[in-house]
Design a protein around this motif. Structure first.
Motif, short mmCIF file in Angstrom:
data_model
loop_
_atom_site.label_atom_id
_atom_site.label_comp_id
_atom_site.label_asym_id
_atom_site.label_seq_id
_atom_site.Cartn_x
_atom_site.Cartn_y
_atom_site.Cartn_z
N ASP A 220 -49.87 15.21 17.47
CA ASP A 220 -50.05 15.68 16.10
C ASP A 220 -49.70 14.64 15.05
OD1 ASP A 220 -47.39 15.57 16.63
OD2 ASP A 220 -46.91 17.60 15.97
N LEU A 221 -49.21 13.47 15.45
CA LEU A 221 -48.71 12.51 14.46
C LEU A 221 -49.81 11.96 13.57
CD1 LEU A 221 -45.91 10.37 16.13
CD2 LEU A 221 -45.71 12.15 14.41
N ASP A 222 -50.95 11.61 14.14
CA ASP A 222 -52.02 11.03 13.33
C ASP A 222 -52.50 12.00 12.26
OD1 ASP A 222 -52.17 8.48 14.56
OD2 ASP A 222 -53.22 9.36 16.25
N ASP A 223 -52.76 13.24 12.67
CA ASP A 223 -53.19 14.25 11.70
C ASP A 223 -52.11 14.51 10.66
OD1 ASP A 223 -55.61 14.53 12.93
OD2 ASP A 223 -55.09 16.36 14.03
N GLY A 224 -50.87 14.58 11.13
CA GLY A 224 -49.77 14.85 10.21
C GLY A 224 -49.61 13.77 9.17
N LEU A 225 -49.70 12.51 9.59
CA LEU A 225 -49.54 11.41 8.64
C LEU A 225 -50.74 11.30 7.71
CD1 LEU A 225 -47.96 8.73 10.99
CD2 LEU A 225 -46.83 10.04 9.20
N TYR A 226 -51.91 11.70 8.20
CA TYR A 226 -53.11 11.65 7.35
C TYR A 226 -53.00 12.70 6.24
CZ TYR A 226 -57.97 11.94 5.85
OH TYR A 226 -59.11 11.95 5.10
N PHE A 227 -52.60 13.92 6.62
CA PHE A 227 -52.54 14.99 5.63
C PHE A 227 -51.22 15.02 4.86
CE2 PHE A 227 -55.78 16.63 8.63
CZ PHE A 227 -56.82 16.83 7.73
N ASN A 228 -50.22 14.33 5.38
CA ASN A 228 -48.91 14.28 4.72
C ASN A 228 -48.45 12.83 4.62
OD1 ASN A 228 -48.04 17.38 4.79
ND2 ASN A 228 -48.93 16.86 6.77
N PRO A 229 -49.14 12.03 3.82
CA PRO A 229 -48.86 10.58 3.77
C PRO A 229 -47.48 10.24 3.23
CG PRO A 229 -50.37 11.22 2.02
CD PRO A 229 -50.22 12.42 2.89
N ASP A 230 -46.81 11.20 2.61
CA ASP A 230 -45.51 10.92 2.01
C ASP A 230 -44.35 11.05 3.01
OD1 ASP A 230 -44.15 10.14 -0.32
OD2 ASP A 230 -43.45 12.18 -0.68
N THR A 231 -44.66 11.37 4.27
CA THR A 231 -43.62 11.61 5.27
C THR A 231 -42.67 10.42 5.42
OG1 THR A 231 -45.00 13.16 6.51
CG2 THR A 231 -43.19 12.12 7.71
N LEU A 232 -43.22 9.21 5.52
CA LEU A 232 -42.38 8.03 5.72
C LEU A 232 -41.46 7.80 4.52
CD1 LEU A 232 -45.02 5.72 7.41
CD2 LEU A 232 -42.78 6.27 8.37
N ASN A 233 -41.98 7.95 3.31
CA ASN A 233 -41.14 7.78 2.13
C ASN A 233 -40.03 8.82 2.07
OD1 ASN A 233 -42.43 5.53 0.83
ND2 ASN A 233 -44.14 6.86 0.34
#
Length: 332
Positions: A220-233
């Motif tokens: 699920d990481l790719d989809d999650g990072l695509y739709f939630n790009p602010d996760t890393l910040n």
């Protein structure tokens, strides 16, 4: 021409009252009769009681890999509050609760690594996030974790919406009606497994026997990072916040990453490279606050030592012992 049916007001009031009554009844059953979060709730409740006793010198916090830390081998009176799939943002809230206890421990061990910055249960495991909100509600109230209002409201107001689709309560009801003995509560936290037999101990195929393991962990990481790009910040800020609050409380913070097999590190290299700049900025900030950062995820002592792992990511009992001894050595 059909007549429009017009119901008397009392019927609408009755329907609304019955609907609210049903929701309240199901909420009560889900919270008090067969709770989803009973295991984690018991772990945290017992842990907080231990901290309040004043006997605890250190607390271990993190997700499943953190359970490999063994305080007895380090020579510290510590307690483990780690739990399966708990993310860094949830650990901010948990550390905040620990720092408000009557007897604050002198040290906090936080298990984290670059890959930790890629996870946010608000989208990755929403039912777990909602369950966590219910557990910490008494301590934290109605404050969201990382701006996650949606799961907070759903978790607090609608515990009837369960990840198991009411399987556990229905099984319990069936067993009660049939007079069967109650089933043991299933342990849902990772506990280091015994060392494997010597014949398969160093065979990498043993660690890869579960063919869907990597897909389950990272599908699920790719989809999650695509739709939630602010996760890393958000996670970078969360780690910095942990370092700031512990420093202000006079508590020593140890951020440690657990060893990983080369099988795991190779598989997640693309994800790690995305997270590394954020990780480096956050840990640089943390070191300035006085936190100690111990990175063991690429330790050559472990990476090809398959006999120390239960799967590509989790240490077994032998690996746990070696990790704890290595931490003790580095902590002098």
């Amino acid at each position: 021409m059909k007549k429009d049916k017009t119901y008397k007001p009392w019927r609408y009031c009755l329907a609304a009252a019955l609907s609210i009554g049903l929701i309240l009844t199901l909420n009560y059953i889900s919270l008090h009769v067969c709770s989803e979060d009973e295991v984690e709730r018991d772990i945290l409740s017992a842990g907080m009681n231990e901290i309040d006793s004043g006997r605890i010198e250190a607390v271990n916090i993190g997700a499943s890999t953190a359970s490999a830390l063994n305080f007895s081998r380090i020579g510290i009176a510590g307690i483990d509050l780690s739990f399966q799939r708990r993310d860094l943002l949830e650990n901010v809230a948990l550390i905040e609760i620990v720092l408000k206890r009557k007897h604050v421990p002198g040290a906090i061990f936080l298990n984290a690594a670059p890959i930790s910055l890629l996870r946010d249960n608000a989208w990755r495991a929403p039912y777990q996030r909602r369950s966590f909100y219910r557990i910490i509600a008494q301590e934290r109230g109605w404050r969201p974790i990382g701006g996650d209002w949606s799961n907070m409201v759903q978790g607090r107001l609608l515990p009837l919406a369960r990840a198991d689709s009411w399987k556990a309560p229905l099984v319990k009801l069936r067993d009660t009606l049939l007079g069967l003995p109650p089933k043991q509560l299933q342990e849902s936290r990772y506990v280091p497994l015994p060392a494997p037999p010597p014949s398969t101990a160093d065979d990498p195929a043993r660690l890869l026997s579960n063919s869907g393991w990597f897909e389950m962990e990272f599908g699920d990481l790719d989809d999650g990072l695509y739709f939630n790009p602010d996760t890393l910040n958000k996670n970078e800020s969360a780690l910095e916040q942990i370092c700031d609050t512990t420093a202000q409380s006079g508590v020593k913070l140890f951020i440690y990453s657990t060893p990983l097999s080369d099988l795991y590190r190779t598989k997640i290299s693309n994800y790690t490279s995305k997270a590394l700049p954020y990780w480096k900025r956050a840990t640089t900030h943390c070191k300035l606050t006085g936190a100690m950062v111990i990175e063991l995820d690429e330790d050559p002592l472990f990476e090809n030592a398959y006999h120390l792992f239960s799967d590509p990511m989790h240490l077994n009992t032998d690996g746990s012992a070696l990790l704890s001894e290595e931490l003790a050595r580095r902590l002098n």
